[in-house]
Scaffold this motif. Structure first.
Motif, PDB file in Angstrom:
ATOM      1  N   ARG A 278       0.813  -1.486  -0.307  1.00 56.15           N
ATOM      2  CA  ARG A 278      -0.241   0.363  -0.165  1.00 56.15           C
ATOM      3  C   ARG A 278       0.818   1.454   0.248  1.00 56.15           C
ATOM      4  NH1 ARG A 278      -5.640   0.664   1.811  1.00 56.15           N
ATOM      5  NH2 ARG A 278      -5.478   2.925   2.369  1.00 56.15           N
ATOM      6  N   ARG A 279       2.150   1.182   0.560  1.00 55.80           N
ATOM      7  CA  ARG A 279       2.622   2.232   0.951  1.00 55.80           C
ATOM      8  C   ARG A 279       3.322   2.807  -0.369  1.00 55.80           C
ATOM      9  NH1 ARG A 279       6.176   4.113   6.011  1.00 55.80           N
ATOM     10  NH2 ARG A 279       4.596   3.400   7.004  1.00 55.80           N
ATOM     11  N   THR A 280       3.844   1.470  -1.331  1.00 55.29           N
ATOM     12  CA  THR A 280       4.389   2.137  -2.899  1.00 55.29           C
ATOM     13  C   THR A 280       2.882   2.479  -3.687  1.00 55.29           C
ATOM     14  OG1 THR A 280       5.795  -0.528  -2.373  1.00 55.29           O
ATOM     15  CG2 THR A 280       5.685   0.504  -4.778  1.00 55.29           C
ATOM     16  N   LEU A 281       2.192   1.963  -3.693  1.00 56.64           N
ATOM     17  CA  LEU A 281       1.064   2.514  -3.813  1.00 56.64           C
ATOM     18  C   LEU A 281       1.074   3.991  -3.912  1.00 56.64           C
ATOM     19  CD1 LEU A 281      -1.402   1.749  -6.164  1.00 56.64           C
ATOM     20  CD2 LEU A 281      -2.498   1.228  -4.282  1.00 56.64           C
ATOM     21  N   GLN A 282       0.968   3.748  -2.756  1.00 55.50           N
ATOM     22  CA  GLN A 282       0.269   5.545  -2.668  1.00 55.50           C
ATOM     23  C   GLN A 282       1.520   6.383  -3.377  1.00 55.50           C
ATOM     24  OE1 GLN A 282       0.436   5.065   2.064  1.00 55.50           O
ATOM     25  NE2 GLN A 282      -1.759   5.312   1.701  1.00 55.50           N
ATOM     26  N   ARG A 283       2.912   5.886  -3.171  1.00 53.90           N
ATOM     27  CA  ARG A 283       3.811   6.819  -3.373  1.00 53.90           C
ATOM     28  C   ARG A 283       3.422   7.155  -5.119  1.00 53.90           C
ATOM     29  NH1 ARG A 283       7.405   3.617   0.038  1.00 53.90           N
ATOM     30  NH2 ARG A 283       7.967   2.581  -1.674  1.00 53.90           N
ATOM     31  N   ARG A 284       3.679   5.938  -5.483  1.00 55.18           N
ATOM     32  CA  ARG A 284       3.068   6.067  -7.112  1.00 55.18           C
ATOM     33  C   ARG A 284       2.370   6.719  -7.795  1.00 55.18           C
ATOM     34  NH1 ARG A 284       5.676  -0.043  -9.083  1.00 55.18           N
ATOM     35  NH2 ARG A 284       7.380  -0.322  -7.893  1.00 55.18           N
ATOM     36  N   LEU A 285       0.792   6.806  -6.566  1.00 52.32           N
ATOM     37  CA  LEU A 285      -0.569   7.561  -7.140  1.00 52.32           C
ATOM     38  C   LEU A 285       0.404   9.039  -6.583  1.00 52.32           C
ATOM     39  CD1 LEU A 285      -3.269   5.745  -5.142  1.00 52.32           C
ATOM     40  CD2 LEU A 285      -2.421   6.153  -7.774  1.00 52.32           C
ATOM     41  N   ALA A 286       1.186   9.296  -5.853  1.00 48.05           N
ATOM     42  CA  ALA A 286       1.623  10.652  -5.816  1.00 48.05           C
ATOM     43  C   ALA A 286       1.896  11.405  -7.254  1.00 48.05           C
ATOM     44  CB  ALA A 286       2.229  11.022  -4.396  1.00 48.05           C
ATOM     45  N   THR A 287       3.292  10.143  -7.545  1.00 50.46           N
ATOM     46  CA  THR A 287       4.388  10.780  -8.920  1.00 50.46           C
ATOM     47  C   THR A 287       3.238  10.605  -9.734  1.00 50.46           C
ATOM     48  OG1 THR A 287       5.450   9.115  -8.304  1.00 50.46           O
ATOM     49  CG2 THR A 287       5.390   9.770 -10.028  1.00 50.46           C
ATOM     50  N   LEU A 288       2.219  10.300  -9.954  1.00 54.28           N
ATOM     51  CA  LEU A 288       1.530  10.494 -11.277  1.00 54.28           C
ATOM     52  C   LEU A 288       0.531  11.609 -11.128  1.00 54.28           C
ATOM     53  CD1 LEU A 288      -0.177   7.010 -12.281  1.00 54.28           C
ATOM     54  CD2 LEU A 288       1.078   8.073 -13.301  1.00 54.28           C
ATOM     55  N   VAL A 289      -0.017  11.757  -9.845  1.00 51.12           N
ATOM     56  CA  VAL A 289      -0.383  13.117  -9.584  1.00 51.12           C
ATOM     57  C   VAL A 289       0.206  13.844 -10.442  1.00 51.12           C
ATOM     58  CG1 VAL A 289      -1.776  14.725  -7.903  1.00 51.12           C
ATOM     59  CG2 VAL A 289      -1.826  12.179  -8.027  1.00 51.12           C
ATOM     60  N   GLU A 290       1.634  14.250  -9.428  1.00 50.25           N
ATOM     61  CA  GLU A 290       2.872  15.291  -9.539  1.00 50.25           C
ATOM     62  C   GLU A 290       2.894  15.148 -11.525  1.00 50.25           C
ATOM     63  OE1 GLU A 290       7.212  15.570  -8.573  1.00 50.25           O
ATOM     64  OE2 GLU A 290       6.238  14.747  -7.864  1.00 50.25           O
ATOM     65  N   GLN A 291       2.463  14.292 -11.929  1.00 51.63           N
ATOM     66  CA  GLN A 291       2.594  13.970 -13.376  1.00 51.63           C
ATOM     67  C   GLN A 291       1.707  14.518 -14.484  1.00 51.63           C
ATOM     68  OE1 GLN A 291       4.133  10.267 -14.562  1.00 51.63           O
ATOM     69  NE2 GLN A 291       6.532  10.889 -13.795  1.00 51.63           N
ATOM     70  N   MET A 292       0.149  14.959 -13.137  1.00 51.52           N
ATOM     71  CA  MET A 292      -0.640  15.319 -14.070  1.00 51.52           C
ATOM     72  C   MET A 292      -1.567  14.358 -14.899  1.00 51.52           C
ATOM     73  SD  MET A 292       0.036  19.746 -14.891  1.00 51.52           S
ATOM     74  CE  MET A 292      -1.835  19.701 -15.245  1.00 51.52           C
ATOM     75  N   ARG A 293      -1.118  13.115 -14.889  1.00 51.63           N
ATOM     76  CA  ARG A 293      -1.545  12.077 -15.839  1.00 51.63           C
ATOM     77  C   ARG A 293      -2.645  11.380 -14.791  1.00 51.63           C
ATOM     78  NH1 ARG A 293       2.616   7.231 -16.871  1.00 51.63           N
ATOM     79  NH2 ARG A 293       1.624   6.659 -18.222  1.00 51.63           N
ATOM     80  N   VAL A 294      -2.550  12.093 -13.651  1.00 51.05           N
ATOM     81  CA  VAL A 294      -3.645  11.476 -12.506  1.00 51.05           C
ATOM     82  C   VAL A 294      -4.652  12.544 -11.532  1.00 51.05           C
ATOM     83  CG1 VAL A 294      -4.915   9.777 -11.128  1.00 51.05           C
ATOM     84  CG2 VAL A 294      -3.260   8.565 -12.842  1.00 51.05           C
ATOM     85  N   LYS A 295      -5.759  12.706 -11.506  1.00 55.91           N
ATOM     86  CA  LYS A 295      -5.833  14.350 -10.621  1.00 55.91           C
ATOM     87  C   LYS A 295      -7.238  13.172  -9.248  1.00 55.91           C
ATOM     88  CE  LYS A 295     -10.161  14.454 -13.114  1.00 55.91           C
ATOM     89  NZ  LYS A 295     -11.679  16.120 -13.469  1.00 55.91           N
ATOM     90  N   LEU A 296      -6.656  14.099  -8.144  1.00 58.56           N
ATOM     91  CA  LEU A 296      -7.499  13.239  -6.876  1.00 58.56           C
ATOM     92  C   LEU A 296      -8.624  14.105  -7.043  1.00 58.56           C
ATOM     93  CD1 LEU A 296      -5.095  13.982  -4.322  1.00 58.56           C
ATOM     94  CD2 LEU A 296      -5.784  11.961  -5.054  1.00 58.56           C
ATOM     95  N   GLU A 297      -9.674  13.636  -6.092  1.00 63.04           N
ATOM     96  CA  GLU A 297     -11.124  14.299  -6.416  1.00 63.04           C
ATOM     97  C   GLU A 297     -12.379  13.767  -5.243  1.00 63.04           C
ATOM     98  OE1 GLU A 297     -13.851  12.482  -9.336  1.00 63.04           O
ATOM     99  OE2 GLU A 297     -13.183  14.221 -11.071  1.00 63.04           O
ATOM    100  N   GLY A 298     -12.307  14.962  -4.766  1.00 63.94           N
ATOM    101  CA  GLY A 298     -12.921  14.973  -2.991  1.00 63.94           C
ATOM    102  C   GLY A 298     -12.236  14.829  -1.591  1.00 63.94           C
ATOM    103  N   GLU A 299     -12.258  14.744  -0.652  1.00 66.88           N
ATOM    104  CA  GLU A 299     -11.393  14.652   0.466  1.00 66.88           C
ATOM    105  C   GLU A 299     -11.765  13.637   1.252  1.00 66.88           C
ATOM    106  OE1 GLU A 299     -12.670  17.833   2.563  1.00 66.88           O
ATOM    107  OE2 GLU A 299     -12.456  19.493   0.443  1.00 66.88           O
ATOM    108  N   GLY A 300     -10.684  13.495   2.024  1.00 68.78           N
ATOM    109  CA  GLY A 300     -10.179  12.160   2.930  1.00 68.78           C
ATOM    110  C   GLY A 300     -10.037  11.208   2.640  1.00 68.78           C
ATOM    111  N   ARG A 301     -10.669  10.209   3.115  1.00 66.53           N
ATOM    112  CA  ARG A 301     -11.764   8.913   2.839  1.00 66.53           C
ATOM    113  C   ARG A 301     -12.058   8.825   1.535  1.00 66.53           C
ATOM    114  NH1 ARG A 301      -9.768   5.070   6.309  1.00 66.53           N
ATOM    115  NH2 ARG A 301     -10.898   3.467   5.323  1.00 66.53           N
TER     116      ARG A 301
END
Length: 472
Positions: A39-62
């Motif tokens: 899960r920790r590795t997954l979170q790091r890679r998601l953060a990388t994708l968000v930084e690269q603007m390939r993935v975006k976040l929606e919502g808050e908290g859980r």
């Protein structure tokens, strides 16, 4: 120094997120990728994708969800169309479950856990109670596959389109094994016996083996059913001349085998293998729905690996048995991407999961139906005279060849069976002459003549003709 993340790993994660147009939460992603990364590795890679603007976040908290970022202001829409990766690989539409399997299988072999045959995978299945294909999907496939011959004798529709089916299925099934024959090359080989230039002899043999196996299924529907004899016969046809040990042709293997590119280890004990083969076939024969029966064979025959080689080819042709017997559109595997099929089979081998192979099966069947609906609309009415004297025609052709006779009206008249009515004999002679015009070593099997047997007769009559012309 932090570990570099490969572009392939990030692409795989983007592809999985893309299967959820409404977004996917971290918990679901973590479950999907549990066998691939923490899960920790997954979170790091998601953060990388968000930084690269390939993935975006929606919502808050859980309630946070991840979605594919819009490109140039245009939302990315998941459609039921071929998925094309950055490397131009054509794939089939995949379900979220299928995408999970694909993500796992695409890992380097060293990162996948070695597994052996799990008999509980088979034990969990109960014919007509367990279903790999949901009821709604089966209903949809029945509507797609229905033919105009649905109320006629078993095998009628397949016989009506036999030539087209032999070309399509022989080519497509062989291509899934890496065969480089084109469809046109395959057509020339099957129709005229012309092997393609520059091709390996084994590739030619593979195509001709498919042709012989398909003819066997279509022409002998009374005996070719979902039973052990038919499955073994299919292996004998399909493996003819292709195995290092000729004695392994049409026999359950008696030694261990490895699966190239996979961490799956099939059963090695011959007695256990033969026992399970019998159970798989009996279970398959008890399944009433033809689509469920076909898919069960596509799953469990390769998974068991009952033969030394050619198991997947056997399963693809065996899957057509219920379609032939119920006069449904056959499954030709036309245009099926090789990698998608391989990934689906590996998902069964290594995870005992069928969802990705099911995605391939459904897409392939829909594609086949599109092909044969058009063929069905242009079917030529069958020659009733030829149908009436089909067995007599076979007797006459075999008598000429095995008798070493030349093809002439005189020789044919001496071979006319008593079953041919006196008033029909002139037309019967014309029928036999016409049949010989299109006969060659590649299609002589239709009359029970082996290619070598036909070739020897042809050479003998040619030499005899040359001698007569010299003497005259």
């Amino acid at each position: 120094m932090p570990k570099l993340v490969s572009a392939q790993d990030l692409d795989r994660l983007v592809e999985l997120i893309g299967q959820y147009p409404d977004g996917i939460g971290i918990d679901r992603l973590s479950q999907a990728m549990a066998m691939v990364m923490s899960r920790r590795t997954l979170q790091r890679r998601l953060a990388t994708l968000v930084e690269q603007m390939r993935v975006k976040l929606e919502g808050e908290g859980r309630a946070i969800k991840y979605r594919i970022s819009p490109v140039n202001g245009v939302s990315v829409i998941a459609e039921a169309a071929d998925i094309v990766q950055a490397n131009s690989e054509v794939y089939v539409p995949t379900s979220p479950e299928g995408a999970e399997i694909r993500a796992y299988i695409r890992q380097p072999r060293q990162q996948r856990q070695p597994v052996s045959y799990k008999v509980e995978f088979l034990e969990r299945y109960h014919p007509n109670l367990t279903y790999y294909l949901p009821e709604s999907l089966r209903a949809q496939l029945h509507l797609l596959g229905r033919s105009s011959a649905s109320q006629q004798r078993a095998g009628t529709f397949a016989r009506d389109i036999l030539n087209r089916l032999m070309i399509d299925l022989s080519w497509a099934s062989s291509r899934l094994e890496g065969n480089t024959y084109s469809r046109l090359d395959t057509e020339r080989l099957i129709e005229f016996g012309q092997a393609a230039e520059g091709k390996d002899a084994l590739e030619t043999q593979m195509i001709l083996n498919h042709k012989a196996a398909i003819e066997y299924l279509v022409r002998d529907t009374e005996h070719a059913g979902v039973n052990a004899e038919t499955i073994v016969a299919l292996h004998a046809f399909l493996s003819d001349g292709l195995l290092p040990d000729p004695l392994a042709c049409g026999r359950i293997r008696n030694h261990p085998v490895d699966i190239g590119g996979s961490v799956y280890l099939p059963i090695a004990m011959p007695q256990r293998l033969e026992e399970l083969f019998g159970i798989v076939v009996i279970m398959a024969s008890e399944i009433r729905d033809p689509f469920e029966q076909a898919f069960f064979l596509m799953v469990h025959l390769p998974y068991l690996q009952p033969f030394e080689d050619v198991n997947k080819r056997v399963s693809r042709l065996a899957a057509n048995i219920p379609f032939i017997r119920h006069n449904l559109c056959p499954l030709s595997f036309i245009d099926v991407p090789q990698q998608a099929y391989v990934d689906g089979v590996l998902g069964v081998y290594e995870l005992t999961r069928i969802e990705l192979l099911r995605d391939v099966f459904v897409w392939a069947y829909e594609r086949s139906c599109q092909q044969y609906v058009a063929v069905q609309q242009h079917l030529v009415p069958p020659d009733t005279f030829r149908l009436r004297y089909r067995n007599s025609l076979t007797e006459a052709v075999v008598a000429v060849v095995r008798g070493g006779m030349p093809v002439s009206e005189g020789s044919i008249r001496t071979t006319i069976p008593a079953t041919v009515a006196e008033n029909d004999r002139e037309r019967f002679v014309e029928l036999v002459l016409t049949e010989f015009k299109g006969l060659h070593a590649g299609n002589a099997i239709r009359f029970g003549l082996r290619p070598l047997e036909y070739a020897q007769w042809q050479e003998g009559t040619r030499q005899e003709g040359s001698t007569e012309s010299l003497g005259g």
